[in-house]
Enzyme design. Sequence first.
Site, PDB file in Angstrom:
ATOM      1  CG  HIS A   1      15.758 -42.353  -8.815  1.00 20.04           C
ATOM      2  ND1 HIS A   1      15.008 -41.672  -9.729  1.00 20.04           N
ATOM      3  CD2 HIS A   1      15.183 -42.086  -7.613  1.00 20.04           C
ATOM      4  CE1 HIS A   1      14.038 -41.000  -9.112  1.00 20.04           C
ATOM      5  NE2 HIS A   1      14.117 -41.250  -7.823  1.00 20.04           N
TER       6      HIS A   1
HETATM    7  C1  UD1 Z   1      15.547 -40.411  -2.560  1.00 20.62           C
HETATM    8  C2  UD1 Z   1      14.067 -40.423  -2.184  1.00 20.62           C
HETATM    9  C3  UD1 Z   1      13.227 -40.597  -3.446  1.00 20.62           C
HETATM   10  C4  UD1 Z   1      13.586 -39.561  -4.496  1.00 20.62           C
HETATM   11  C5  UD1 Z   1      15.085 -39.559  -4.736  1.00 20.62           C
HETATM   12  C6  UD1 Z   1      15.414 -38.427  -5.652  1.00 20.62           C
HETATM   13  C7  UD1 Z   1      13.545 -41.386   0.021  1.00 20.62           C
HETATM   14  C8  UD1 Z   1      13.041 -42.584   0.734  1.00 20.62           C
HETATM   15  N1  UD1 Z   1      13.781 -41.555  -1.298  1.00 20.62           N
HETATM   16  O1  UD1 Z   1      15.863 -41.686  -3.102  1.00 20.62           O
HETATM   17  O2  UD1 Z   1      11.853 -40.445  -3.118  1.00 20.62           O
HETATM   18  O3  UD1 Z   1      12.895 -39.867  -5.677  1.00 20.62           O
HETATM   19  O4  UD1 Z   1      15.786 -39.377  -3.500  1.00 20.62           O
HETATM   20  O5  UD1 Z   1      16.654 -38.553  -6.247  1.00 20.62           O
HETATM   21  O6  UD1 Z   1      13.726 -40.357   0.611  1.00 20.62           O
HETATM   22  N2  UD1 Z   1      23.836 -41.656  -2.790  1.00 20.62           N
HETATM   23  C9  UD1 Z   1      25.065 -41.176  -3.102  1.00 20.62           C
HETATM   24  N3  UD1 Z   1      25.256 -39.829  -3.094  1.00 20.62           N
HETATM   25  C10 UD1 Z   1      24.283 -38.946  -2.779  1.00 20.62           C
HETATM   26  C11 UD1 Z   1      23.033 -39.456  -2.453  1.00 20.62           C
HETATM   27  C12 UD1 Z   1      22.817 -40.801  -2.459  1.00 20.62           C
HETATM   28  O7  UD1 Z   1      25.994 -41.923  -3.390  1.00 20.62           O
HETATM   29  O8  UD1 Z   1      24.534 -37.716  -2.807  1.00 20.62           O
HETATM   30  C13 UD1 Z   1      23.611 -43.121  -2.839  1.00 20.62           C
HETATM   31  C14 UD1 Z   1      23.902 -43.830  -1.533  1.00 20.62           C
HETATM   32  O9  UD1 Z   1      24.443 -45.080  -1.846  1.00 20.62           O
HETATM   33  C15 UD1 Z   1      22.525 -44.024  -0.946  1.00 20.62           C
HETATM   34  C16 UD1 Z   1      21.663 -44.204  -2.180  1.00 20.62           C
HETATM   35  O10 UD1 Z   1      22.237 -43.357  -3.158  1.00 20.62           O
HETATM   36  O11 UD1 Z   1      22.437 -45.108  -0.066  1.00 20.62           O
HETATM   37  C17 UD1 Z   1      20.210 -43.844  -1.975  1.00 20.62           C
HETATM   38  O12 UD1 Z   1      20.066 -42.520  -1.478  1.00 20.62           O
HETATM   39  P1  UD1 Z   1      18.766 -42.109  -0.616  1.00 20.62           P
HETATM   40  O13 UD1 Z   1      18.775 -40.666  -0.411  1.00 20.62           O
HETATM   41  O14 UD1 Z   1      18.614 -43.003   0.552  1.00 20.62           O
HETATM   42  O15 UD1 Z   1      17.570 -42.503  -1.561  1.00 20.62           O
HETATM   43  P2  UD1 Z   1      17.350 -42.209  -3.104  1.00 20.62           P
HETATM   44  O16 UD1 Z   1      17.311 -43.508  -3.821  1.00 20.62           O
HETATM   45  O17 UD1 Z   1      18.292 -41.163  -3.562  1.00 20.62           O
HETATM   46  N1  UDP Z   2      17.507 -33.971 -12.487  1.00 20.60           N
HETATM   47  C1  UDP Z   2      18.707 -33.290 -12.693  1.00 20.60           C
HETATM   48  N2  UDP Z   2      19.783 -34.013 -13.112  1.00 20.60           N
HETATM   49  C2  UDP Z   2      19.739 -35.349 -13.362  1.00 20.60           C
HETATM   50  C3  UDP Z   2      18.507 -36.019 -13.160  1.00 20.60           C
HETATM   51  C4  UDP Z   2      17.414 -35.300 -12.707  1.00 20.60           C
HETATM   52  O1  UDP Z   2      18.789 -32.072 -12.500  1.00 20.60           O
HETATM   53  O2  UDP Z   2      20.766 -35.924 -13.750  1.00 20.60           O
HETATM   54  C5  UDP Z   2      16.352 -33.219 -12.002  1.00 20.60           C
HETATM   55  C6  UDP Z   2      15.132 -33.286 -12.871  1.00 20.60           C
HETATM   56  O3  UDP Z   2      15.190 -32.313 -13.905  1.00 20.60           O
HETATM   57  C7  UDP Z   2      13.994 -33.046 -11.889  1.00 20.60           C
HETATM   58  C8  UDP Z   2      14.520 -33.678 -10.609  1.00 20.60           C
HETATM   59  O4  UDP Z   2      15.935 -33.796 -10.778  1.00 20.60           O
HETATM   60  O5  UDP Z   2      13.805 -31.666 -11.679  1.00 20.60           O
HETATM   61  C9  UDP Z   2      13.916 -35.032 -10.410  1.00 20.60           C
HETATM   62  O6  UDP Z   2      14.560 -35.655  -9.361  1.00 20.60           O
HETATM   63  P1  UDP Z   2      14.670 -37.244  -9.219  1.00 20.60           P
HETATM   64  O7  UDP Z   2      14.426 -37.899 -10.527  1.00 20.60           O
HETATM   65  O8  UDP Z   2      15.965 -37.506  -8.544  1.00 20.60           O
HETATM   66  O9  UDP Z   2      13.533 -37.571  -8.154  1.00 20.60           O
HETATM   67  P2  UDP Z   2      11.946 -37.720  -8.193  1.00 20.60           P
HETATM   68  O10 UDP Z   2      11.373 -36.579  -8.938  1.00 20.60           O
HETATM   69  O11 UDP Z   2      11.630 -39.055  -8.789  1.00 20.60           O
HETATM   70  O12 UDP Z   2      11.583 -37.731  -6.753  1.00 20.60           O
END
Ligand code: UD1
Ligand code: UDP
Length: 381
Positions: A219
């Site tokens: 991601h």
């Molecule tokens: C965010 C965090 C990242 C973290 C990740 C965990 C920032 C800058 N990034 O990245 O550090 O590792 O969360 O998962 O804060 N979207 C959906 N549904 C949701 C959420 C997101 O469809 O419930 C989609 C949207 O298209 C959105 C994209 O995901 O634009 C990115 O979401 P965003 O929260 O901006 O950043 P992440 O890539 O999730």
């Molecule tokens: N996780 C989850 N379901 C998923 C993928 C990840 O519950 O389908 C959990 C995972 O076990 C961990 C956390 O989400 O506890 C990690 O989050 P993510 O990978 O979104 O973000 P990051 O840690 O890179 O910020």
Amino acid sequence: MKKILTVIGARPQIIKSAAVSRAISQKFPNQLKEIILHTGQHYDENMSQVFFEEMSIPKPDVNLQVGSGAHGSQTAKMIEGIEIALNEYKPDALLVYGDTNSTLAGAIAASKIHVPVVHVESGLRSFNKKMPEEINRITCDHCSTLLFTPTDQGVVNLKAEGFTIDADGPYTMDNPGAFRCGDVMYDNSLYFEATANERSSVLKDLGVEENEFILATVHRNNNTDIPERLNAIFKAFLDIANSSDKKIVLPLHPRTKNLLSANLDPAVKDSLDRCQNFILTTPVSFLDMVMLESKCSMVLTDSGGVQKEAFFFKKPCVILRSETEWVELVENGNAIIADADEKKIIEAYRALSGKSDYTYPSYYGKGDAAEFICDKILTWL
Ligand code: UD1
Ligand code: UDP
């Protein structure tokens, strides 16, 4: 009774917050009151609500519902809403986790109006400022009054930036208290492993068996948004799935799902669709994730949290990034950095498959990080 306002918003921090909320309700119910503010950064049922239910996290008192957006506009909306909540609830401190935009917004909103910031998972550095998380974590650490770092490397990084570990109080933003406390994610993995074994049916649902599959997650923005990198990662997955007897299970983050058709070559997409050993699924719940992590043969990931959880469940890990904050995993041979490079990913998979002399030092504490954090907050307040 002291009052803290916890800001969460993205999946990993909702999960991390479960450990501290649990410690408060089990050990400090008459000393600490927690108000929970959800920024709404993540909002899909399987990116947010599922964790509250499964991990018994108290329902948020406030949900800003900011949703998705560009960094500036998303963070600005959060800062505005958090400031209003701080003025309304008047907490003794604000608690934030990790390095997302929700973390940054909490740190800025609170520090500007002199509400002390407590940062859990401080001190982590990738030394890559093109990563949005690196800006968020550096800024947050330098606005914080209490910093809790999970690892020895976190201690090294904080010292290098002028912080003193275990300094004497009274703590302020100009004389912050920094402590090594272990990892709240480790607390959670220990706490939920048995429940996952009892309740999760994910292996049956996906048609996989213990040790017969590899777990993957992707991601990071520079993997999803740069087509060459996304294609290299998925080509490596295809090679591994087609050439080994293992299946690959990939619970797909919504960011990646949304960019897959735009950034993946049609030929690669077509091969994925036809590959019998490749199982794409929606994001799974934490209990299902724990089950997948504990029963897989290996993890391929660009997630920070999943790298560590692989280690907690004694699984080797290929890191789909050019660096990691969890350097101890690489130094100890539990993980290999393979970047988004097709050849390196395949080589790393083979090298880790052929290795047997793994060790698991206690880098992440003893599973009581959340209790340590609450105790320190209370002593300080
Ligand atoms: C965010 C965090 C990242 C973290 C990740 C965990 C920032 C800058 N990034 O990245 O550090 O590792 O969360 O998962 O804060 N979207 C959906 N549904 C949701 C959420 C997101 O469809 O419930 C989609 C949207 O298209 C959105 C994209 O995901 O634009 C990115 O979401 P965003 O929260 O901006 O950043 P992440 O890539 O999730
Ligand atoms: N996780 C989850 N379901 C998923 C993928 C990840 O519950 O389908 C959990 C995972 O076990 C961990 C956390 O989400 O506890 C990690 O989050 P993510 O990978 O979104 O973000 P990051 O840690 O890179 O910020």
